[in-house]
Design an enzyme around this catalytic site. Structure first.
Site, PDB file in Angstrom:
ATOM      1  N   ASP A 162     -24.885  23.886 -32.437  1.00  0.00           N
ATOM      2  CA  ASP A 162     -23.468  23.808 -32.084  1.00  0.00           C
ATOM      3  C   ASP A 162     -22.991  25.159 -31.549  1.00  0.00           C
ATOM      4  O   ASP A 162     -23.173  26.194 -32.212  1.00  0.00           O
ATOM      5  CB  ASP A 162     -22.639  23.425 -33.304  1.00  0.00           C
ATOM      6  CG  ASP A 162     -21.163  23.361 -32.969  1.00  0.00           C
ATOM      7  OD1 ASP A 162     -20.756  22.408 -32.276  1.00  0.00           O
ATOM      8  OD2 ASP A 162     -20.428  24.290 -33.362  1.00  0.00           O
ATOM      9  N   THR A 179      -9.569  24.214 -28.090  1.00  0.00           N
ATOM     10  CA  THR A 179      -9.737  23.968 -29.517  1.00  0.00           C
ATOM     11  C   THR A 179     -10.168  25.221 -30.264  1.00  0.00           C
ATOM     12  O   THR A 179      -9.634  25.540 -31.337  1.00  0.00           O
ATOM     13  CB  THR A 179     -10.772  22.852 -29.736  1.00  0.00           C
ATOM     14  OG1 THR A 179     -10.326  21.675 -29.074  1.00  0.00           O
ATOM     15  CG2 THR A 179     -10.955  22.564 -31.214  1.00  0.00           C
ATOM     16  N   GLY A 230     -20.003  26.474 -31.182  1.00  0.00           N
ATOM     17  CA  GLY A 230     -18.973  27.131 -31.986  1.00  0.00           C
ATOM     18  C   GLY A 230     -19.557  27.803 -33.207  1.00  0.00           C
ATOM     19  O   GLY A 230     -19.156  28.919 -33.587  1.00  0.00           O
ATOM     20  N   GLY A 256       0.798  -1.221   0.000  1.00  0.00           N
ATOM     21  CA  GLY A 256       0.000   0.000   0.000  1.00  0.00           C
ATOM     22  C   GLY A 256       0.824   1.260   0.000  1.00  0.00           C
ATOM     23  O   GLY A 256       0.273   2.363  -0.033  1.00  0.00           O
ATOM     24  N   HIS A 309      -0.591   4.686   7.367  1.00  0.00           N
ATOM     25  CA  HIS A 309      -1.423   3.487   7.511  1.00  0.00           C
ATOM     26  C   HIS A 309      -2.851   3.854   7.911  1.00  0.00           C
ATOM     27  O   HIS A 309      -3.530   3.092   8.582  1.00  0.00           O
ATOM     28  CB  HIS A 309      -0.835   2.542   8.573  1.00  0.00           C
ATOM     29  CG  HIS A 309       0.571   2.127   8.288  1.00  0.00           C
ATOM     30  ND1 HIS A 309       1.656   2.705   8.913  1.00  0.00           N
ATOM     31  CD2 HIS A 309       1.073   1.187   7.444  1.00  0.00           C
ATOM     32  CE1 HIS A 309       2.768   2.142   8.469  1.00  0.00           C
ATOM     33  NE2 HIS A 309       2.444   1.222   7.578  1.00  0.00           N
ATOM     34  N   ASP A 351     -17.906  20.664 -23.037  1.00  0.00           N
ATOM     35  CA  ASP A 351     -17.329  20.771 -21.696  1.00  0.00           C
ATOM     36  C   ASP A 351     -17.610  22.110 -21.035  1.00  0.00           C
ATOM     37  O   ASP A 351     -17.092  22.396 -19.959  1.00  0.00           O
ATOM     38  CB  ASP A 351     -15.819  20.522 -21.740  1.00  0.00           C
ATOM     39  CG  ASP A 351     -15.102  21.429 -22.723  1.00  0.00           C
ATOM     40  OD1 ASP A 351     -15.752  22.349 -23.254  1.00  0.00           O
ATOM     41  OD2 ASP A 351     -13.897  21.224 -22.957  1.00  0.00           O
ATOM     42  N   CYS A 371     -16.585  26.848 -24.017  1.00  0.00           N
ATOM     43  CA  CYS A 371     -16.513  27.541 -25.307  1.00  0.00           C
ATOM     44  C   CYS A 371     -16.881  29.019 -25.160  1.00  0.00           C
ATOM     45  O   CYS A 371     -16.155  29.903 -25.634  1.00  0.00           O
ATOM     46  CB  CYS A 371     -17.439  26.865 -26.310  1.00  0.00           C
ATOM     47  SG  CYS A 371     -17.457  27.628 -27.950  1.00  0.00           S
TER      48      CYS A 371
END
Length: 609
Positions: free
Chosen positions: A589, A479, A591, A72, A241, A434, A437
């Protein structure tokens, strides 16, 4: 508390399969599955090479170093088996010490004891007793064995620790590395033991966690200990622990690090001042250890905060900074800070603590520090970046002339319409993407409006587009930012290529031709086409309509209609493909909507709509 979901729920299978992976990752080590031992394999030599190579590698005639503890804590301890580090590691079940018989078998069957064996163990009762029993058994059989117990945790003070003493935590890794580096030089058992103890005596560590971990094979209630419930409290001094820490605090990272460094370095704290450090004279190594569940991104921020506070509050500048995952508590959402004071080993050049820490090691768990030369003070200097600064970077120019007032009015109208559309764009992107934009586009639009407000001249088409491209690159990411930046830089180049020999007003036809070339350039970097449900669905009809008709109104209307028609269009590119669901059936859309809003605003600003 961390998630109770695991890929492997059977704890026995989990430990066994994890150990079996190590020889797959490092063929120089072997795995004794029955006894849960990872050990270094011996080099194979042809008979006629043996005499010639007998003294070629000191590590083949070195003191063996053995460590271990419960599972662990990976990569501790099995991940540190390899040349320049451990000779063997003995593993128990999760958070439980290995048995004395396992350890005895490691000492007698899995390491070369001809030059003696050093055992390094952390200060936990089960580990000390089981390793201690194996040491006494080995000594009774004539094997030369020494043991160093590491207790570096300041989370438990003197009053609470009593006779038990400090626990061992991540600083133990530095004992392993330095002792292993010394053993590889051919040093004696007495020398290796002395240096290992010297390192242990000059170590301070302290951990903090956002909550306790879930142990595979146990119920959530069995794994949960008294302490932080994973809410807004942070537990300082929590053991590896799942043991409760020494205090719960509600604070941010800055306050947390301040408290932790105070407990590590406050010489007036009688309960925790285990080591008195001279801030002016002592050299320190800093180890920031991930307890298993902290992202690399966040760990980097933690390292920065620690180093800045060491400088600001203590005037300490570590000679080495090591950060990574070295000793975990399963997937614990926490980290520990270890400070090692450099102390002379008395063994001469090449064998001081720093030399041995920097020495190479072939173990999968040790990423270590960079080569020593990288840390040489005064060796590095900054590149002169003034030639590319915002104030000195020369923008391209052309003979394509714009009307300043008209251009300013059009840009402002387009940007303001884009900002006004941001709530809708964000809403659409939240459902089919997401959600970033709209905010990214709004950030770029505001940067451009701020530039316009500064009164810059807008009379050269190439210069204006180049400046817009630069501002978009600096303010928009993701993007959309990349697509807009590529398109604008291509537009700048297209306009530059179309620039005549003498000053000429830019016509709609010239701009349309440049836009058409820019769209073709953008196609080199994205496969997006009309019908794929991307910003191209609005940009393509705008450019082609303008190129065909030289009519900005009709081009903006074509973009608006195309953007609306993306509602119900199945996604074939972009984030929507992965998001799934059926929101695309009713939501356009985002965009494409943004492009339509921008070009419609440009047309309105020019009085065309």
């Amino acid at each position: 508390m961390s998630s109770a979901k695991h890929f492997i729920h059977d704890p026995t299978q989990l430990v066994t399969s994890s150990l079996q992976s190590i020889p797959l990752l490092n063929p120089s080590v072997g795995c004794d599955v029955a006894n849960k031992i990872i050990y270094r394999r011996r080099r194979r030599r042809r008979r006629r090479q043996r005499d010639a190579d007998a003294d070629a590698d000191a590590s083949d005639h070195a003191v063996s170093i053995v460590s271990g503890g419960g599972s662990g804590h990976e990569p501790s301890f099995a991940g540190f088996v390899g040349d320049g580090l451990l000779s063997a590691a003995v593993t128990g079940t999760i958070f439980a010490s290995p048995g004395a018989e396992q350890i005895r078998r490691a000492l007698t069957n899995r390491v070369d004891g001809a030059n003696g064996v050093l055992i390094v163990v952390m200060n936990y009762t089960g580990d000390v007793l089981n390793f201690g029993l194996a040491v006494e058994q080995a000594k009774a059989n004539g094997l030369r064995v020494e043991m160093v117990v590491v207790g570096d945790d300041v989370g438990v003070g003197r009053k609470k620790a009593g006779k038990v003493g400090r626990r061992g935590i991540a600083g133990t890794v530095l004992v392993h590395k330095i002792a292993g580096g010394l053993a590889a030089t051919g040093a004696s058992l007495e020398q290796v033991c002395h240096v290992a103890q010297l390192v242990a005596d000059n170590l301070l560590s302290l951990g903090a966690s956002l909550g306790h971990v879930h142990v595979p094979g146990r119920t959530a209630s069995d794994s949960q200990q008294e302490g932080s419930d994973g809410g807004d409290e942070i537990e300082i001094g929590m053991g590896i622990h799942n043991e409760p820490g020494s205090q719960l605090v509600k604070t941010g990272l800055t306050g947390l690090v301040n408290t932790m460094l105070s407990q590590l370095l406050d010489a007036t704290d009688e309960d925790r001042a285990f080591l008195h450090i001279s801030h002016q004279e002592d050299q320190l190594v800093l180890l920031v250890n991930n307890l298993g569940g902290v992202s690399n991104l966040e760990l980097g921020g933690i390292v920065t905060e620690i180093v800045q506070q060491l400088d600001r509050h203590y005037h300490i500048h570590p000679v080495r900074i090591i950060s990574g995952t070295y000793m975990t508590s399963l997937n614990g959402s926490g980290f520990s800070i270890s400070l090692l004071r450099m102390t002379s080993t008395g063994l001469g050049p090449g064998k001081d603590m720093l030399d041995l820490l920097d020495a190479p090691a072939a173990a999968i768990g040790w990423s270590g520090s960079l080569p020593p030369a990288v840390w040489t003070p005064g060796k590095w200097e900054e590149l002169d970046d003034q030639q590319d600064s915002d104030t000195t970077r020369v923008l391209p120019q052309s003979n394509l002339k714009l009307d300043h007032e008209q251009t300013s009015r059009a840009l402002r109208a387009g940007l303001e319409r884009l900002i006004a559309a941001e709530p809708d764009i964000t809403l659409y992107d939240t459902e089919v993407g997401d959600g970033d934009c709209g905010t990214g586009l709004c950030r770029g639009a505001k940067a451009l409006l701020e530039y316009l407000a500064q009164g810059h001249r807008l009379d050269d088409a190439v210069t204006v587009v180049a400046q817009i491209a630069r501002l978009v690159e600096g303010s928009m990411d993701g993007t959309s930012g990349a697509l807009y930046s590529i398109f604008l830089n291509a537009l700048c180049n297209s306009l530059r290529m179309l620039s005549p020999a003498s000053p000429t007003p830019v016509s709609t036809a010239i701009f349309a031709g440049a836009l058409h070339s820019s769209l073709a350039s953008l196609g080199k970097y994205t496969p997006a086409q009309p019908g794929d449900r991307t910003l191209i669905d609005a940009l393509h009809p705008f450019v082609t309509t303008l190129d065909r008709t030289a009519d900005l109104d009709r081009a903006a209307q074509a973009a608006t209609l195309a953007a609306q028609n993306t509602a119900g269009m199945p996604p074939r590119l972009g984030r929507s493909v992965y998001v799934g669901g059926s929101a695309w059936e009713r939501v356009p859309d985002p965009g494409a909507v943004a492009v339509a809003a921008l070009v419609r605003g440009l047309a309105e600003g020019l009085g065309r709509l």
